[in-house]
Design a protein around this motif. Structure first.
Motif, PDB file in Angstrom:
ATOM      1  N   SER A  80      11.227   2.152   3.887  1.00 53.04           N
ATOM      2  CA  SER A  80      10.144   1.349   4.482  1.00 53.04           C
ATOM      3  C   SER A  80       9.162   0.877   3.418  1.00 53.04           C
ATOM      4  N   ILE A  81       8.455  -0.204   3.745  1.00 54.68           N
ATOM      5  CA  ILE A  81       7.384  -0.686   2.858  1.00 54.68           C
ATOM      6  C   ILE A  81       6.219  -1.164   3.720  1.00 54.68           C
ATOM      7  N   ALA A  82       4.985  -0.852   3.294  1.00 49.71           N
ATOM      8  CA  ALA A  82       3.777  -1.250   4.031  1.00 49.71           C
ATOM      9  C   ALA A  82       2.919  -2.116   3.124  1.00 49.71           C
ATOM     10  N   PHE A  83       2.345  -3.172   3.715  1.00 53.13           N
ATOM     11  CA  PHE A  83       1.546  -4.126   2.939  1.00 53.13           C
ATOM     12  C   PHE A  83       0.478  -4.731   3.843  1.00 53.13           C
ATOM     13  N   LEU A  84      -0.528  -5.374   3.209  1.00 50.68           N
ATOM     14  CA  LEU A  84      -1.595  -6.001   3.991  1.00 50.68           C
ATOM     15  C   LEU A  84      -1.087  -7.235   4.726  1.00 50.68           C
ATOM     16  N   ASP A  85      -1.513  -7.386   5.985  1.00 51.47           N
ATOM     17  CA  ASP A  85      -1.260  -8.622   6.735  1.00 51.47           C
ATOM     18  C   ASP A  85      -2.165  -9.712   6.144  1.00 51.47           C
ATOM     19  N   ASP A 125      -5.888  -4.587   7.983  1.00 50.18           N
ATOM     20  CA  ASP A 125      -4.715  -4.630   8.866  1.00 50.18           C
ATOM     21  C   ASP A 125      -3.447  -4.524   8.003  1.00 50.18           C
ATOM     22  N   CYS A 126      -2.618  -3.524   8.282  1.00 50.49           N
ATOM     23  CA  CYS A 126      -1.383  -3.338   7.503  1.00 50.49           C
ATOM     24  C   CYS A 126      -0.161  -3.612   8.372  1.00 50.49           C
ATOM     25  N   LEU A 127       0.912  -3.986   7.729  1.00 50.18           N
ATOM     26  CA  LEU A 127       2.214  -4.106   8.395  1.00 50.18           C
ATOM     27  C   LEU A 127       3.146  -3.143   7.696  1.00 50.18           C
ATOM     28  N   ILE A 128       3.947  -2.424   8.479  1.00 49.37           N
ATOM     29  CA  ILE A 128       4.978  -1.585   7.856  1.00 49.37           C
ATOM     30  C   ILE A 128       6.319  -1.992   8.442  1.00 49.37           C
ATOM     31  N   ILE A 129       7.299  -2.143   7.555  1.00 49.82           N
ATOM     32  CA  ILE A 129       8.615  -2.674   7.962  1.00 49.82           C
ATOM     33  C   ILE A 129       9.732  -1.805   7.392  1.00 49.82           C
ATOM     34  N   PRO A 130      10.892  -1.781   8.060  1.00 47.39           N
ATOM     35  CA  PRO A 130      12.056  -1.202   7.387  1.00 47.39           C
ATOM     36  C   PRO A 130      12.507  -2.195   6.314  1.00 47.39           C
ATOM     37  N   LYS A 131      12.984  -1.694   5.168  1.00 49.81           N
ATOM     38  CA  LYS A 131      13.402  -2.621   4.102  1.00 49.81           C
ATOM     39  C   LYS A 131      14.637  -3.417   4.520  1.00 49.81           C
ATOM     40  N   VAL A 173       0.827  -1.216   0.000  1.00 49.79           N
ATOM     41  CA  VAL A 173       0.000   0.000   0.000  1.00 49.79           C
ATOM     42  C   VAL A 173       0.861   1.265   0.000  1.00 49.79           C
ATOM     43  N   PHE A 174       2.119   1.124   0.388  1.00 52.89           N
ATOM     44  CA  PHE A 174       2.998   2.309   0.455  1.00 52.89           C
ATOM     45  C   PHE A 174       4.443   1.841   0.496  1.00 52.89           C
ATOM     46  N   GLU A 175       5.330   2.621  -0.129  1.00 51.95           N
ATOM     47  CA  GLU A 175       6.764   2.395   0.110  1.00 51.95           C
ATOM     48  C   GLU A 175       7.544   3.661  -0.168  1.00 51.95           C
ATOM     49  N   ASP A 176       8.654   3.805   0.535  1.00 51.51           N
ATOM     50  CA  ASP A 176       9.627   4.847   0.208  1.00 51.51           C
ATOM     51  C   ASP A 176      10.998   4.172   0.232  1.00 51.51           C
ATOM     52  N   ASP A 177      12.076   4.957   0.281  1.00 51.66           N
ATOM     53  CA  ASP A 177      13.412   4.342   0.180  1.00 51.66           C
ATOM     54  C   ASP A 177      13.697   3.344   1.295  1.00 51.66           C
ATOM     55  N   ARG A 234      12.748   6.501  12.965  1.00 56.84           N
ATOM     56  CA  ARG A 234      12.035   7.751  12.655  1.00 56.84           C
ATOM     57  C   ARG A 234      11.302   7.625  11.319  1.00 56.84           C
ATOM     58  N   ASN A 235      12.004   7.097  10.305  1.00 56.09           N
ATOM     59  CA  ASN A 235      11.379   6.922   8.986  1.00 56.09           C
ATOM     60  C   ASN A 235      10.193   5.957   9.083  1.00 56.09           C
ATOM     61  N   LEU A 236      10.413   4.867   9.814  1.00 54.67           N
ATOM     62  CA  LEU A 236       9.355   3.849   9.964  1.00 54.67           C
ATOM     63  C   LEU A 236       8.098   4.464  10.580  1.00 54.67           C
ATOM     64  N   PHE A 237       8.281   5.282  11.624  1.00 54.57           N
ATOM     65  CA  PHE A 237       7.111   5.834  12.310  1.00 54.57           C
ATOM     66  C   PHE A 237       6.465   7.001  11.554  1.00 54.57           C
ATOM     67  N   SER A 238       7.209   7.651  10.645  1.00 50.47           N
ATOM     68  CA  SER A 238       6.538   8.598   9.728  1.00 50.47           C
ATOM     69  C   SER A 238       5.590   7.813   8.845  1.00 50.47           C
ATOM     70  N   GLY A 239       6.057   6.635   8.401  1.00 50.36           N
ATOM     71  CA  GLY A 239       5.211   5.744   7.594  1.00 50.36           C
ATOM     72  C   GLY A 239       4.015   5.254   8.386  1.00 50.36           C
ATOM     73  N   VAL A 240       4.229   4.942   9.665  1.00 54.41           N
ATOM     74  CA  VAL A 240       3.126   4.473  10.522  1.00 54.41           C
ATOM     75  C   VAL A 240       2.033   5.545  10.573  1.00 54.41           C
ATOM     76  N   LYS A 241       2.453   6.805  10.718  1.00 58.23           N
ATOM     77  CA  LYS A 241       1.466   7.894  10.788  1.00 58.23           C
ATOM     78  C   LYS A 241       0.693   8.016   9.475  1.00 58.23           C
ATOM     79  N   LEU A 242       1.438   7.969   8.367  1.00 60.36           N
ATOM     80  CA  LEU A 242       0.793   8.089   7.047  1.00 60.36           C
ATOM     81  C   LEU A 242      -0.189   6.936   6.806  1.00 60.36           C
TER      82      LEU A 242
END
Ligand code: AMP
Ligand code: ZN
Length: 144
Positions: free
Chosen positions: A26-31, A39-45, A20-24, A60-68
């Motif tokens: 982190s990446i977020a995807f459905l559980d 339910d989404c999971l977001i992980i550092p790459k 559902v989202f990625e940047d340099d 810090r990057n991971l939790f910016s993603g968590v907020k988004l």
């Protein structure tokens, strides 16, 4: 990258995911086995086992993603609220740091999760727990 790690493989696109989202970083995807749908999971790459193992910048990057992702889940799925959970070692099924971002609806209760709660014996014991954590924070911040 840890060769056997399923989340490293998702980050490297070696196995599919509903991203559902990625940047340099982190990446977020459905559980695939959601507590609630969406339910989404977001992980550092990069592979780190727990939040303690990851560098501050990565967290810090991971939790910016968590907020988004939280705001996107709330807006996109019209959820009443969001539950954010990170299992570290205990209760952690996949040993690659991941944050659960789960939609919560007022009328959908969760059972057997986040309770039963413990009770402090008294104010003294509560003070003692706070002191032990505060001293550990002093040692950690002095190290930096
Ligand atoms: P935890 O128990 O905090 O380690 O959570 C691990 C989560 O990863 C579980 O909720 C699983 O449903 C989820 N999971 C495991 N394999 C995959 C996968 N290939 N794609 C998406 N989610 C997965
Ligand atoms: Zn990994």
């Amino acid at each position: 990258m840890d060769n056997e790690c399923i989340f490293c493989k998702i980050a490297e696109k070696k196995i599919p995911s509903y991203t559902v989202f990625e940047d340099d970083e982190s990446i977020a995807f459905l559980d695939i086995n959601p507590l609630f749908k969406g339910d989404c999971l977001i992980i550092p790459k990069k592979h780190y086992e727990t939040i303690i193992d990851a560098p501050d910048k990565t967290v810090r990057n991971l939790f910016s993603g968590v907020k988004l992702v939280s705001e996107a889940v709330k807006n996109g799925l019209k959820s009443d609220g969001i539950l954010i959970v990170v299992n570290n070692k205990v209760g952690q099924e996949i040993p690659h740091l991941h944050v659960h971002v789960t939609p919560r609806m007022k009328d959908k209760k969760i059972r057997g999760f986040l309770w039963p709660r413990e009770k402090y014996d008294d104010e003294k014991e509560m003070q003692e727990y706070a002191s032990r954590i505060k001293s550990a924070i002093d040692s950690l911040t002095l190290k930096k």
